[in-house]
Design an enzyme around this catalytic site. Structure first.
Site, PDB file in Angstrom:
ATOM      1  N   HIS A  98       0.855  -1.201   0.000  1.00  0.00           N
ATOM      2  CA  HIS A  98       0.000   0.000   0.000  1.00  0.00           C
ATOM      3  C   HIS A  98       0.886   1.245   0.000  1.00  0.00           C
ATOM      4  O   HIS A  98       1.988   1.243   0.571  1.00  0.00           O
ATOM      5  CB  HIS A  98      -0.908   0.002   1.232  1.00  0.00           C
ATOM      6  CG  HIS A  98      -1.905   1.130   1.207  1.00  0.00           C
ATOM      7  ND1 HIS A  98      -1.605   2.390   1.661  1.00  0.00           N
ATOM      8  CD2 HIS A  98      -3.165   1.190   0.728  1.00  0.00           C
ATOM      9  CE1 HIS A  98      -2.661   3.171   1.477  1.00  0.00           C
ATOM     10  NE2 HIS A  98      -3.618   2.467   0.912  1.00  0.00           N
ATOM     11  N   GLU A 170      -3.542   2.409  -7.085  1.00  0.00           N
ATOM     12  CA  GLU A 170      -3.859   3.484  -6.162  1.00  0.00           C
ATOM     13  C   GLU A 170      -2.833   4.600  -6.335  1.00  0.00           C
ATOM     14  O   GLU A 170      -1.779   4.583  -5.693  1.00  0.00           O
ATOM     15  CB  GLU A 170      -3.837   2.962  -4.722  1.00  0.00           C
ATOM     16  CG  GLU A 170      -4.823   1.837  -4.480  1.00  0.00           C
ATOM     17  CD  GLU A 170      -5.293   1.784  -3.032  1.00  0.00           C
ATOM     18  OE1 GLU A 170      -6.502   1.778  -2.820  1.00  0.00           O
ATOM     19  OE2 GLU A 170      -4.443   1.782  -2.127  1.00  0.00           O
TER      20      GLU A 170
HETATM   21  P1  13P Z   1      -9.247   6.873   0.367  1.00  0.00           P
HETATM   22  O1  13P Z   1     -10.438   6.237  -0.342  1.00  0.00           O
HETATM   23  O2  13P Z   1      -9.614   7.357   1.734  1.00  0.00           O
HETATM   24  O3  13P Z   1      -8.584   7.901  -0.475  1.00  0.00           O
HETATM   25  O4  13P Z   1      -8.182   5.700   0.624  1.00  0.00           O
HETATM   26  C1  13P Z   1      -7.872   4.806  -0.399  1.00  0.00           C
HETATM   27  C2  13P Z   1      -6.993   3.747   0.108  1.00  0.00           C
HETATM   28  O5  13P Z   1      -5.911   3.987   0.589  1.00  0.00           O
HETATM   29  C3  13P Z   1      -7.482   2.351   0.021  1.00  0.00           C
HETATM   30  O6  13P Z   1      -6.471   1.450   0.356  1.00  0.00           O
END
Ligand code: 13P
Length: 258
Positions: A98, A170
């Site tokens: 992550h 992400e």
């Molecule tokens: P947010 O949806 O709060 O931006 O976070 C995304 C995330 O880090 C999911 O792992």
């Protein structure tokens, strides 16, 4: 008709045991009528809440994941949690790489790769997170970063290992309070890059079966549009999923639109 939709959340370092139980019980109640043939619902709570979470949420409704993992089955690694320990509490997914682990806690592609290989060996489903920073995006390096993170993170993974591999795109600039969500077109392009890279690595069969999830400021207003992109198989949501009612509403809207 789209395949199964993957929808899940990582509660980061927010919900303790009591909050996780209340949240999960409500989420299970609010989504119990939805067929799990169309929906893969997964929750990734804090380590300390995992055992209670497993007791209150049946596996048939919610799969449970861990937010991180050590890279050996056991050994002198103070503070680490092994895949065997995760399995013991009913966890079947492990989230690796992550953005916060990479950029706040200093994890490298090499560390992530060791964890990926260990998780693969132990039969856990791997949720590998990748994403470029704002600076990398500004320099036009997004696709290069995604390809590098994917190839380095998955180095040594057998094509059969893709049966238990999920990838979340992400972008670092999209995550959290100060994040700006990616447009569906931008996310769709990056997902296409990820798909091409997976096919390059594992062939059309192995590379096509890996679900690709988008994460980063997903909310009720953009979830449906993102989920309609051809290569977006699901959404990995933070803040907007931490209220069970809100998450259940997003789940229903995405499924209805699919
Ligand atoms: P947010 O949806 O709060 O931006 O976070 C995304 C995330 O880090 C999911 O792992």
């Amino acid at each position: 008709m789209k395949k199964k939709v993957y929808l899940g959340t990582n509660t980061k370092m927010y919900k303790g045991i009591a909050d996780t139980v209340v949240y999960l019980e409500e989420l299970c109640r609010l989504t119990a009528d939805i067929s799990r043939e169309a929906l893969e619902l997964f929750i990734i709570p804090s380590f300390t809440a995992l055992e209670s979470a497993r007791r209150c949420a049946p596996e048939a409704l919610v799969r449970l994941g861990a937010q991180n993992m050590g890279w050996e089955e056991q050994g002198p690694y103070t503070g680490e949690i092994s895949p065997r320990m995760l399995r013991e509490v009913g966890v079947s997914i492990v989230e690796l790489g992550h953005s916060e682990r990479r950029h706040v806690l200093g994890e490298t592609d090499d560390m992530i790769n060791r964890k990926v290989l260990c998780a693969e060996q132990q039969g856990l489903t791997i949720l590998l997170c990748v994403g470029e920073t704002a600076e990398e995006k500004a320099r036009g390096l997004a696709d290069e970063v995604l390809r590098t993170q994917l190839k380095a993170g998955l180095f040594g993974v057998d094509p059969r290992g893709t049966e238990r591999l999920w990838v979340a795109y992400e972008p670092v600039w999209a995550i959290g309070e100060n994040g700006v969500p990616a447009s569906s077109a931008y996310a769709g392009e990056r997902h296409a890059t990820l798909r091409r890279t997976l096919i390059e690595l594992y062939g059309p069969e192995g590379g096509s079966r890996v679900p690709l999830l988008y994460g980063g400021s997903v909310h009720q207003g953009n979830a449906v549009e993102l989920s309609r992109e051809a290569e977006i198989d699901g959404l990995f949501i933070g803040r907007s999923a931490w209220d069970a009612r809100n998450f259940a509403a997003i789940i229903r809207e995405v499924l209805a639109a699919g």
